[in-house]
Design a protein around this motif. Structure first.
Motif, mmCIF file in Angstrom:
data_model
loop_
_atom_site.group_PDB
_atom_site.id
_atom_site.type_symbol
_atom_site.label_atom_id
_atom_site.label_comp_id
_atom_site.label_asym_id
_atom_site.label_seq_id
_atom_site.Cartn_x
_atom_site.Cartn_y
_atom_site.Cartn_z
ATOM 1 N N SER A 110 89.546 94.819 40.921
ATOM 2 C CA SER A 110 89.377 95.504 42.202
ATOM 3 C C SER A 110 90.708 96.066 42.690
ATOM 4 O O SER A 110 91.767 95.506 42.428
ATOM 5 N N THR A 111 90.615 97.178 43.425
ATOM 6 C CA THR A 111 91.792 97.760 44.063
ATOM 7 C C THR A 111 91.395 98.334 45.425
ATOM 8 O O THR A 111 90.220 98.611 45.668
ATOM 9 N N LEU A 112 92.389 98.482 46.282
ATOM 10 C CA LEU A 112 92.215 99.244 47.517
ATOM 11 C C LEU A 112 92.827 100.601 47.253
ATOM 12 O O LEU A 112 93.931 100.697 46.737
ATOM 13 N N ARG A 113 92.097 101.637 47.619
ATOM 14 C CA ARG A 113 92.587 103.002 47.431
ATOM 15 C C ARG A 113 92.399 103.741 48.754
ATOM 16 O O ARG A 113 91.352 103.592 49.406
ATOM 17 N N ALA A 114 93.381 104.509 49.160
ATOM 18 C CA ALA A 114 93.236 105.295 50.383
ATOM 19 C C ALA A 114 91.947 106.108 50.289
ATOM 20 O O ALA A 114 91.688 106.772 49.276
ATOM 21 N N MET A 115 91.131 106.021 51.333
ATOM 22 C CA MET A 115 89.869 106.742 51.348
ATOM 23 C C MET A 115 90.148 108.241 51.379
ATOM 24 O O MET A 115 91.009 108.707 52.129
ATOM 25 N N ASN A 116 89.417 108.986 50.577
ATOM 26 C CA ASN A 116 89.589 110.443 50.575
ATOM 27 C C ASN A 116 88.536 111.089 51.488
ATOM 28 O O ASN A 116 87.636 110.408 51.995
ATOM 29 N N PHE A 138 85.043 109.618 53.013
ATOM 30 C CA PHE A 138 84.905 109.502 54.462
ATOM 31 C C PHE A 138 83.596 110.146 54.926
ATOM 32 O O PHE A 138 82.876 109.574 55.743
ATOM 33 N N LYS A 139 83.283 111.310 54.412
ATOM 34 C CA LYS A 139 82.033 111.990 54.782
ATOM 35 C C LYS A 139 80.818 111.143 54.397
ATOM 36 O O LYS A 139 79.831 111.109 55.127
ATOM 37 N N GLN A 140 80.885 110.469 53.263
ATOM 38 C CA GLN A 140 79.791 109.589 52.844
ATOM 39 C C GLN A 140 79.718 108.339 53.727
ATOM 40 O O GLN A 140 78.646 107.812 53.983
ATOM 41 N N TYR A 141 80.846 107.901 54.207
ATOM 42 C CA TYR A 141 80.952 106.679 54.995
ATOM 43 C C TYR A 141 80.541 106.847 56.456
ATOM 44 O O TYR A 141 79.830 106.021 57.016
ATOM 45 N N ILE A 142 80.980 107.922 57.107
ATOM 46 C CA ILE A 142 80.952 108.005 58.565
ATOM 47 C C ILE A 142 79.547 107.942 59.166
ATOM 48 O O ILE A 142 79.320 107.230 60.148
ATOM 49 N N ASP A 143 78.586 108.657 58.629
ATOM 50 C CA ASP A 143 77.241 108.631 59.211
ATOM 51 C C ASP A 143 76.599 107.253 59.089
ATOM 52 O O ASP A 143 75.946 106.785 60.024
ATOM 53 N N LYS A 144 76.803 106.602 57.960
ATOM 54 C CA LYS A 144 76.274 105.241 57.778
ATOM 55 C C LYS A 144 76.967 104.280 58.735
ATOM 56 O O LYS A 144 76.336 103.389 59.308
ATOM 57 N N GLU A 152 86.086 109.363 69.002
ATOM 58 C CA GLU A 152 87.325 109.100 69.757
ATOM 59 C C GLU A 152 88.343 108.331 68.917
ATOM 60 O O GLU A 152 89.541 108.587 69.011
ATOM 61 N N LEU A 153 87.869 107.385 68.106
ATOM 62 C CA LEU A 153 88.776 106.560 67.308
ATOM 63 C C LEU A 153 89.341 107.302 66.095
ATOM 64 O O LEU A 153 90.477 107.052 65.692
ATOM 65 N N LEU A 154 88.532 108.172 65.504
ATOM 66 C CA LEU A 154 88.944 108.875 64.286
ATOM 67 C C LEU A 154 88.767 110.388 64.426
ATOM 68 O O LEU A 154 88.027 111.016 63.658
ATOM 69 N N PRO A 155 89.443 111.011 65.390
ATOM 70 C CA PRO A 155 89.230 112.444 65.614
ATOM 71 C C PRO A 155 89.626 113.316 64.417
ATOM 72 O O PRO A 155 89.098 114.413 64.253
ATOM 73 N N LYS A 156 90.526 112.832 63.585
ATOM 74 C CA LYS A 156 90.956 113.593 62.410
ATOM 75 C C LYS A 156 90.533 112.907 61.114
ATOM 76 O O LYS A 156 91.165 113.085 60.068
ATOM 77 N N GLY A 157 89.483 112.095 61.193
ATOM 78 C CA GLY A 157 88.991 111.414 60.000
ATOM 79 C C GLY A 157 90.063 110.545 59.375
ATOM 80 O O GLY A 157 90.775 109.821 60.070
ATOM 81 N N VAL A 158 90.203 110.614 58.067
ATOM 82 C CA VAL A 158 91.173 109.774 57.359
ATOM 83 C C VAL A 158 92.622 110.148 57.671
ATOM 84 O O VAL A 158 93.533 109.394 57.354
ATOM 85 N N LYS A 159 92.809 111.283 58.320
ATOM 86 C CA LYS A 159 94.161 111.730 58.661
ATOM 87 C C LYS A 159 94.553 111.346 60.091
ATOM 88 O O LYS A 159 95.600 111.764 60.586
ATOM 89 N N PHE A 163 90.560 102.521 53.701
ATOM 90 C CA PHE A 163 90.628 102.295 52.264
ATOM 91 C C PHE A 163 89.228 102.108 51.686
ATOM 92 O O PHE A 163 88.361 101.504 52.324
ATOM 93 N N SER A 164 89.060 102.591 50.490
ATOM 94 C CA SER A 164 87.872 102.273 49.710
ATOM 95 C C SER A 164 88.206 101.065 48.857
ATOM 96 O O SER A 164 89.307 100.967 48.307
ATOM 97 N N VAL A 165 87.280 100.145 48.764
ATOM 98 C CA VAL A 165 87.404 99.003 47.862
ATOM 99 C C VAL A 165 86.727 99.454 46.575
ATOM 100 O O VAL A 165 85.545 99.816 46.572
ATOM 101 N N VAL A 166 87.495 99.469 45.502
ATOM 102 C CA VAL A 166 87.019 100.046 44.246
ATOM 103 C C VAL A 166 87.059 98.994 43.141
ATOM 104 O O VAL A 166 88.023 98.228 43.037
ATOM 105 N N ASP A 167 86.014 98.967 42.348
ATOM 106 C CA ASP A 167 85.969 98.111 41.163
ATOM 107 C C ASP A 167 85.412 98.937 40.009
ATOM 108 O O ASP A 167 84.319 99.513 40.122
ATOM 109 N N LYS A 168 86.157 99.010 38.947
ATOM 110 C CA LYS A 168 85.761 99.787 37.764
ATOM 111 C C LYS A 168 85.356 101.210 38.141
ATOM 112 O O LYS A 168 84.297 101.704 37.756
ATOM 113 N N ASN A 169 86.198 101.865 38.921
ATOM 114 C CA ASN A 169 85.999 103.247 39.365
ATOM 115 C C ASN A 169 84.770 103.459 40.246
ATOM 116 O O ASN A 169 84.348 104.591 40.463
ATOM 117 N N GLU A 170 84.182 102.382 40.759
ATOM 118 C CA GLU A 170 83.033 102.493 41.646
ATOM 119 C C GLU A 170 83.395 101.936 43.026
ATOM 120 O O GLU A 170 83.953 100.843 43.131
#
Length: 152
Positions: free
Chosen positions: A2-8, A12-18, A48-55, A62-69
């Protein structure tokens, strides 16, 4: 491994609505919001908390990634020079109970230390016993407690 990778931006678009939907449901379940207002209030808070998304400054998603997933995510907000706040940790349902949450929490502590932070705080809904157990096992302590009772 497993790794932590900065969310791209795509993640983020896949994450935010959920995230907005899940947060709204948690607030309803906790008795904080009505179902009618929940999505609107949740969307407002995230905007209000994330007006510029990941920026957004002082926010580290961060995305938690295991075996590229991607198996989950974790979000740290740098509140000031000494305190960070874990705004969200979410491991996808099919990966829960496999140690990814614990891994992400330990890794975010390293991120916080590298940012010069001295303390991490978080909020947990009282009905989320699994998360409470995880945090207690990682030596987080209760600093405040809010309780309520529905009057019928």
């Amino acid at each position: 491994m497993s790794t932590l990778r900065a969310m791209n931006d795509t993640e983020f678009k896949q994450y935010i609505d959920k995230a907005i939907d899940n947060y709204a449901k948690e607030r309803v379940k906790a008795g904080n919001w009505s179902e009618e207002e929940a999505i609107l209030k949740s969307r407002k808070e995230y905007t209000e908390l994330l007006p510029k998304g990941v920026k957004t400054q002082d926010n580290y998603l961060f995305s938690v990634v295991d075996k590229n997933e991607v198996v989950g995510m974790i979000w740290l907000n740098k509140e000031d020079d000494e305190v960070g706040f874990i705004c969200e940790i979410n491991i996808l349902k099919k990966y829960q109970g496999m140690g990814y949450g614990k891994y992400a929490m330990k890794e975010i502590e390293l991120v916080a230390k590298n940012l010069g932070l001295k303390k991490i705080e978080l909020h947990v809904f009282g009905h989320n016993k699994t998360a409470i157990n995880l945090y207690e096992n990682l030596e987080y302590t209760v600093t405040n407690m809010c309780m309520s009772k529905r009057l019928l």
